[in-house]
Design a protein around this motif. Sequence first.
Motif, PDB file in Angstrom:
ATOM      1  N   THR A   1       0.837  -1.206   0.000  1.00 33.47           N
ATOM      2  CA  THR A   1       0.000   0.000   0.000  1.00 33.47           C
ATOM      3  C   THR A   1       0.868   1.250   0.000  1.00 33.47           C
ATOM      4  O   THR A   1       0.592   2.207  -0.734  1.00 33.47           O
ATOM      5  CB  THR A   1      -0.947   0.005   1.224  1.00 33.47           C
ATOM      6  N   LEU A   2       1.912   1.249   0.809  1.00 31.80           N
ATOM      7  CA  LEU A   2       2.822   2.393   0.852  1.00 31.80           C
ATOM      8  C   LEU A   2       3.506   2.599  -0.501  1.00 31.80           C
ATOM      9  O   LEU A   2       3.621   3.733  -0.977  1.00 31.80           O
ATOM     10  CB  LEU A   2       3.861   2.202   1.957  1.00 31.80           C
ATOM     11  N   LEU A   3       3.909   1.525  -1.128  1.00 35.16           N
ATOM     12  CA  LEU A   3       4.516   1.627  -2.460  1.00 35.16           C
ATOM     13  C   LEU A   3       3.522   2.191  -3.472  1.00 35.16           C
ATOM     14  O   LEU A   3       3.881   3.041  -4.295  1.00 35.16           O
ATOM     15  CB  LEU A   3       5.026   0.264  -2.922  1.00 35.16           C
ATOM     16  N   ASP A   4       2.275   1.750  -3.415  1.00 36.53           N
ATOM     17  CA  ASP A   4       1.243   2.286  -4.313  1.00 36.53           C
ATOM     18  C   ASP A   4       1.064   3.787  -4.104  1.00 36.53           C
ATOM     19  O   ASP A   4       0.947   4.546  -5.069  1.00 36.53           O
ATOM     20  CB  ASP A   4      -0.097   1.590  -4.091  1.00 36.53           C
ATOM     21  N   LEU A   5       1.026   4.205  -2.844  1.00 35.15           N
ATOM     22  CA  LEU A   5       0.851   5.627  -2.546  1.00 35.15           C
ATOM     23  C   LEU A   5       2.025   6.446  -3.067  1.00 35.15           C
ATOM     24  O   LEU A   5       1.844   7.489  -3.704  1.00 35.15           O
ATOM     25  CB  LEU A   5       0.686   5.844  -1.040  1.00 35.15           C
TER      26      LEU A   5
END
Length: 185
Positions: free
Chosen positions: A98-102
């Motif tokens: 999720t952090l990578l997507d953000l």
Amino acid sequence: MNPWRREGDEIVTEMERQEAAVLRAMVSQVSDMLLARAEEAPQDELTELTGIRTGPSTAPDDPILSRLLPDFHRLDDDKPATEDLDSAAALRSLHEPTLLDLKTGVAGVVLATCPPEGGEVRLNLEQADAWLSALNDVRLALGTALDVDENMPDELPDDDPRSGHLPVYHWLTLVQEELVHAMSL
């Protein structure tokens, strides 16, 4: 750098061609690093069945990626307990995708709204927030590479290999500060 200004619900500036090129290159580099990390995610049947992605359970070896993707659970440096190691690995595995997507998403906003040849940048407030996040990631990456800390002088001697890059770090700081100021008006 021309200052950011508020025009209603938009934040606007003019970027010189060189400024736009530097910013786009740096945002692209950080995004590429993050995308490469995302490709390290394990592939398993449960992910395919549920759609719930998992990421690597270990922190990145690269210091820049470690700064951009910190541990989700702080370990005791002296002797981490097995439960702490398991918790840190599980939290990283669950939350890193999720952090990578953000982070790659905000980089994409900058690349979509920063004209390659320079010129007017016109952002709505959501895009301006994305710019702030992406600028922060680029500053963290560059600051880590340059080993910036509170004791670093504003200028380095000419023979220091970092001396040519420190002004870029300061420029990014200015761009970010000006954007925060314009958004707060």
